[in-house]
Design a protein around this motif. Structure first.
Motif, PDB file in Angstrom:
ATOM      1  N   PHE A 103    -125.405 -51.187 -29.658  1.00 56.38           N
ATOM      2  CA  PHE A 103    -124.861 -52.370 -29.011  1.00 56.38           C
ATOM      3  C   PHE A 103    -126.006 -53.087 -28.316  1.00 56.38           C
ATOM      4  N   SER A 104    -126.173 -54.373 -28.631  1.00 53.67           N
ATOM      5  CA  SER A 104    -127.240 -55.160 -28.013  1.00 53.67           C
ATOM      6  C   SER A 104    -126.642 -56.329 -27.250  1.00 53.67           C
ATOM      7  N   LEU A 105    -127.242 -56.607 -26.100  1.00 51.86           N
ATOM      8  CA  LEU A 105    -126.771 -57.693 -25.250  1.00 51.86           C
ATOM      9  C   LEU A 105    -127.981 -58.425 -24.686  1.00 51.86           C
ATOM     10  N   GLN A 106    -127.993 -59.759 -24.841  1.00 52.67           N
ATOM     11  CA  GLN A 106    -129.074 -60.562 -24.269  1.00 52.67           C
ATOM     12  C   GLN A 106    -128.699 -60.899 -22.833  1.00 52.67           C
ATOM     13  N   LEU A 107    -129.434 -60.329 -21.886  1.00 49.13           N
ATOM     14  CA  LEU A 107    -129.185 -60.583 -20.472  1.00 49.13           C
ATOM     15  C   LEU A 107    -129.651 -61.988 -20.107  1.00 49.13           C
ATOM     16  N   ASP A 108    -129.119 -62.498 -19.004  1.00 50.17           N
ATOM     17  CA  ASP A 108    -129.590 -63.784 -18.515  1.00 50.17           C
ATOM     18  C   ASP A 108    -130.963 -63.571 -17.879  1.00 50.17           C
ATOM     19  N   PRO A 109    -132.045 -64.148 -18.460  1.00 51.69           N
ATOM     20  CA  PRO A 109    -133.393 -63.816 -17.978  1.00 51.69           C
ATOM     21  C   PRO A 109    -133.666 -64.309 -16.562  1.00 51.69           C
ATOM     22  N   GLN A 110    -133.137 -65.473 -16.186  1.00 54.69           N
ATOM     23  CA  GLN A 110    -133.394 -65.976 -14.843  1.00 54.69           C
ATOM     24  C   GLN A 110    -132.723 -65.100 -13.789  1.00 54.69           C
ATOM     25  N   THR A 111    -131.520 -64.646 -14.094  1.00 53.16           N
ATOM     26  CA  THR A 111    -130.828 -63.731 -13.185  1.00 53.16           C
ATOM     27  C   THR A 111    -131.584 -62.415 -13.075  1.00 53.16           C
ATOM     28  N   PHE A 112    -132.063 -61.915 -14.217  1.00 60.40           N
ATOM     29  CA  PHE A 112    -132.780 -60.643 -14.205  1.00 60.40           C
ATOM     30  C   PHE A 112    -134.110 -60.778 -13.474  1.00 60.40           C
ATOM     31  N   LEU A 113    -134.750 -61.942 -13.582  1.00 61.84           N
ATOM     32  CA  LEU A 113    -136.011 -62.154 -12.881  1.00 61.84           C
ATOM     33  C   LEU A 113    -135.781 -62.174 -11.372  1.00 61.84           C
ATOM     34  N   ARG A 114    -134.696 -62.799 -10.942  1.00 59.53           N
ATOM     35  CA  ARG A 114    -134.396 -62.865  -9.515  1.00 59.53           C
ATOM     36  C   ARG A 114    -134.088 -61.483  -8.932  1.00 59.53           C
ATOM     37  N   ARG A 115    -133.305 -60.702  -9.682  1.00 57.69           N
ATOM     38  CA  ARG A 115    -133.024 -59.323  -9.279  1.00 57.69           C
ATOM     39  C   ARG A 115    -133.123 -58.447 -10.527  1.00 57.69           C
ATOM     40  N   PRO A 116    -134.278 -57.859 -10.769  1.00 59.19           N
ATOM     41  CA  PRO A 116    -134.516 -57.158 -12.046  1.00 59.19           C
ATOM     42  C   PRO A 116    -133.873 -55.773 -12.116  1.00 59.19           C
ATOM     43  N   GLU A 117    -132.565 -55.776 -12.222  1.00 59.04           N
ATOM     44  CA  GLU A 117    -131.854 -54.526 -12.462  1.00 59.04           C
ATOM     45  C   GLU A 117    -130.556 -54.802 -13.211  1.00 59.04           C
ATOM     46  N   VAL A 118    -130.121 -53.819 -13.962  1.00 55.81           N
ATOM     47  CA  VAL A 118    -128.887 -53.931 -14.732  1.00 55.81           C
ATOM     48  C   VAL A 118    -128.220 -52.563 -14.725  1.00 55.81           C
ATOM     49  N   LYS A 119    -126.891 -52.527 -14.649  1.00 55.88           N
ATOM     50  CA  LYS A 119    -126.143 -51.273 -14.583  1.00 55.88           C
ATOM     51  C   LYS A 119    -125.365 -51.069 -15.876  1.00 55.88           C
ATOM     52  N   ILE A 120    -125.407 -49.853 -16.395  1.00 60.38           N
ATOM     53  CA  ILE A 120    -124.680 -49.508 -17.616  1.00 60.38           C
ATOM     54  C   ILE A 120    -123.683 -48.394 -17.283  1.00 60.38           C
ATOM     55  N   GLU A 121    -122.450 -48.553 -17.736  1.00 57.82           N
ATOM     56  CA  GLU A 121    -121.438 -47.492 -17.607  1.00 57.82           C
ATOM     57  C   GLU A 121    -120.891 -47.206 -18.998  1.00 57.82           C
ATOM     58  N   ALA A 122    -120.762 -45.911 -19.339  1.00 59.02           N
ATOM     59  CA  ALA A 122    -120.331 -45.508 -20.678  1.00 59.02           C
ATOM     60  C   ALA A 122    -119.195 -44.489 -20.584  1.00 59.02           C
ATOM     61  N   GLU A 123    -118.192 -44.680 -21.430  1.00 64.11           N
ATOM     62  CA  GLU A 123    -117.047 -43.775 -21.452  1.00 64.11           C
ATOM     63  C   GLU A 123    -117.305 -42.631 -22.428  1.00 64.11           C
ATOM     64  N   THR A 124    -118.251 -41.768 -22.063  1.00 67.63           N
ATOM     65  CA  THR A 124    -118.584 -40.608 -22.873  1.00 67.63           C
ATOM     66  C   THR A 124    -119.345 -39.609 -22.017  1.00 67.63           C
ATOM     67  N   ASP A 125    -119.254 -38.347 -22.364  1.00 68.44           N
ATOM     68  CA  ASP A 125    -120.017 -37.304 -21.678  1.00 68.44           C
ATOM     69  C   ASP A 125    -121.298 -36.957 -22.425  1.00 68.44           C
ATOM     70  N   SER A 126    -121.542 -37.617 -23.554  1.00 68.31           N
ATOM     71  CA  SER A 126    -122.751 -37.369 -24.326  1.00 68.31           C
ATOM     72  C   SER A 126    -123.877 -38.286 -23.846  1.00 68.31           C
ATOM     73  N   ASP A 127    -125.100 -37.887 -24.150  1.00 67.27           N
ATOM     74  CA  ASP A 127    -126.251 -38.714 -23.792  1.00 67.27           C
ATOM     75  C   ASP A 127    -126.341 -39.923 -24.713  1.00 67.27           C
ATOM     76  N   LEU A 128    -126.665 -41.069 -24.122  1.00 71.93           N
ATOM     77  CA  LEU A 128    -126.946 -42.283 -24.875  1.00 71.93           C
ATOM     78  C   LEU A 128    -128.381 -42.705 -24.587  1.00 71.93           C
ATOM     79  N   LEU A 129    -128.987 -43.389 -25.522  1.00 74.10           N
ATOM     80  CA  LEU A 129    -130.323 -43.926 -25.335  1.00 74.10           C
ATOM     81  C   LEU A 129    -130.241 -45.441 -25.141  1.00 74.10           C
ATOM     82  N   TYR A 130    -131.169 -45.970 -24.341  1.00 75.41           N
ATOM     83  CA  TYR A 130    -131.218 -47.430 -24.183  1.00 75.41           C
ATOM     84  C   TYR A 130    -132.661 -47.901 -24.265  1.00 75.41           C
TER      85      TYR A 130
END
Length: 602
Positions: free
Chosen positions: A404-431
């Motif tokens: 799954f790919s998502l293009q973040l808003d770059p200006q928002t990310f530049l202002r506060r460079p963090e993003v949170k991911i939540e996943a409905e699984t107990d397995s490891d995911l890579l990003y």
């Protein structure tokens, strides 16, 4: 009179048009003025009408920002949730957004349940690598051909078979064009002598391409394998790693004579670990040794520490761990032992998803791809939610074998460079978080590591001003405190200049000899400049830049010079010039971004 008009384009602010008088059997100049507003590919239409006759022509004009663009990749894993944070370099908050295209500044988040996500960035790096010696071309073909079936089956995110084959076909043709009369392969196009290690890489790439289904001319490959067989008795006598590679390639092509293998097998104790492991892989491929004996020998070799202080060809420090993984997985099929080398390779991957260079990136990718292709992964869809400060959360579904790919808003990310991911699984995911942005600090001040570099543009008529039609001399002064191997000088041109190509070739080897030395440099001494001439081993003239490659650079000061013509009046950005070691890319220097003004003729 001629009636002239210009079709509007959102990337450019131009003023043109009106009626212009023209005498019989004469010509007239139709002026167009304006400025570039945004980067991208503009679509211009020039139209003219003369009495009852009319015509129009369309021109696609690329507009580049002139900023020193930078890419970075953050890798990681999550279980249930994770917050990704990034620290931008100094000055990034001053990015001039109004000058840039939306694609110039990007933050793309990709999440996957498959470990192949880790491999996609390295493959993309090889696809987009801008230079093309024998090793670099081969290192791009090697993993792409080796992983071609996995790409076809959709296992590797962001890669498809059409794009892969679009790279492989011309890459194979380029390799074959560099084959010399004796069957080996030259390091650069146009050279007449084979480079032994370059030939190893080229035959490895062609072999993988053949095994993945590409048609390789049998006579060309046969000639190359004959060169390898003879080279074992030359280079192989003093370089056991070369000997192991050559024997393994002969075995892959079912051309390894048993006596040649047995001779090397008896001498295995005197071989480097890399060469000996390749010899065992050759034995496995040709069924020259019982599998139990091969397993014992492999375990013994893998228990030996990797040689320290060794100088690896093409600076491929991760090639040996990749070969160790290939041997352990092919011969032992032992997860615990193979896992040690998987861990070593993954820990060696840098933030961009590559290893030290194209050379060991190709080997690491093919070894990891071979290992992971024998594994099974979760087949259930996974729902994820991505949250960015001040924006509504976005959800997505990771299907089996997909990402799954998502293009973040770059200006928002530049202002506060963090993003949170939540996943409905107990397995490891890579990003992966892939970032593209202007390196404002380097563009403003330049950057020096390993080299001092300075660029000068002079009008050859001796005047300070540059006018349309003038020929200028571009001089790039370089200084280094220590010798280097395989250097690339990358000089982008301001938009108002066009490099003068006296050779009428887009690429050419120009050095007097294929192996330089201090004597060759003294012959290139320029007493007026007080510098050695930077005589390239190979150069390329492209539409927007000049590239000069040097296989050996000794300690001292150098100057690379070429001529260009001023073709357009205006105020233009002069982008950063870069000098870099191809196999140690962290050794790199940039000039600051400047400007050049070209005036019109009175």
């Amino acid at each position: 009179s001629v009636r002239f008009s210009l079709g509007a384009d959102p990337l450019l602010s131009l003023s043109a048009g009106g009626s212009f008088p023209i005498a019989p059997f004469d010509k007239t100049l139709l002026p167009v003025e304006g400025e570039a507003l945004r980067t991208g590919l503009s679509d211009l239409i020039f139209a003219g009408r003369f009495k009852e006759k009319e015509d129009a022509v369309g021109i696609k004009l690329p507009i580049r920002s002139g900023h020193l663009m930078w890419s970075d990749v953050v890798f990681g894993s999550i279980r249930r949730s994770a917050t990704i944070r990034y620290t931008f370099p100094e000055g990034t908050r001053d990015i001039p957004w109004n000058e840039l295209h939306p694609d110039d500044v990007k933050a793309i988040l990709t999440v996957s349940s498959s470990p192949f996500l880790r491999l996609s960035k390295g493959l993309r790096y090889l696809l987009q690598y801008p230079y093309g010696c024998i090793e670099q071309t081969s290192s791009g073909i090697l993993p792409l051909a080796g992983l071609r079936n996995l790409i076809r089956e959709g296992w590797i995110p962001d890669m498809d078979l059409t794009e892969t084959d679009r790279f492989l076909k011309p890459g194979i043709e380029r390799l074959l064009s560099m084959q010399t009369d004796n069957g080996g392969f030259a390091y650069w196009p146009g050279q007449i002598h084979a480079d032994p290690w370059g030939t190893i890489y080229a035959i490895g790439a062609l072999t993988q391409a053949r095994l993945s289904g590409f048609e390789i001319p049998s006579e060309r490959l046969k000639k190359a394998l004959h060169y390898l067989t003879e080279a074992i008795g030359r280079e192989g006598k003093t370089d056991s790693s070369f000997r192991g590679h050559a024997l393994y390639l002969l075995a892959l092509n079912e051309s390894l004579p048993p006596p040649l293998f047995r001779e090397a097998y008896r001498d295995m104790g005197n071989m480097s670990r890399e060469g000996a492991l390749l010899l065992l892989l050759a034995g496995r491929r040709g069924n020259f040794v019982p599998i139990r004996e091969l397993a014992i020998q492999t375990l013994a070799l893998l228990s030996r520490p990797q040689e320290t202080g060794r100088r690896y060809t093409f600076h491929a420090r991760y090639r040996e761990p990749a070969i160790a993984l290939m041997a352990s997985w092919s011969i032992l099929k032992d997860d615990a032992i193979s896992g040690r080398f998987v861990k070593r390779l993954l820990e060696g991957m840098n933030r961009q998803g590559i290893w030290t260079s194209t050379s060991d990136t190709g080997w690491a990718l093919i070894a990891l791809g071979d290992y992971f292709s024998g594994k099974s992964f979760g087949e259930k869809p996974v729902k994820i939610t991505v949250s960015q400060d001040g924006r509504p959360p976005e959800t997505g579904l990771i299907e089996a074998r997909q990402s799954f790919s998502l293009q973040l808003d770059p200006q928002t990310f530049l202002r506060r460079p963090e993003v949170k991911i939540e996943a409905e699984t107990d397995s490891d995911l890579l990003y992966t978080l892939s970032l593209t942005f202007p390196r404002v600090d380097y563009g403003t001040k330049g950057y020096l590591r390993g080299f001092r570099i300075h660029k000068i543009i002079e009008n050859i008529d001796g005047t300070k001003e540059i006018r349309v039609g003038d020929v200028v001399k571009v001089k790039i002064n370089i200084e280094t405190e220590e010798p280097h191997r395989f250097v690339v000088l990358d000089d982008p041109l301001p938009a108002g200049l066009v490099a003068i190509n006296s050779a009428i070739k887009t690429e050419e080897r120009v050095g007097a000899r294929e192996t330089g030395g201090p004597q060759e440099d003294w012959e290139g001494w320029d007493p007026l400049e007080g510098l050695f001439k930077f005589v390239p081993s190979f150069f390329e003239i492209r539409e927007d830049r000049v590239l000069a490659f040097r296989d050996q650079l000794w300690k001292g000061g150098y100057q690379y010079a070429y001529y260009a013509r001023a073709v357009c009046e205006g105020d233009f950005i002069m982008p950063s010039t870069k000098i870099q070691l191809m196999y140690e890319p962290e050794i790199v220097s940039f000039t600051p971004v400047e400007r050049v003004v070209i005036k019109g003729r009175p």
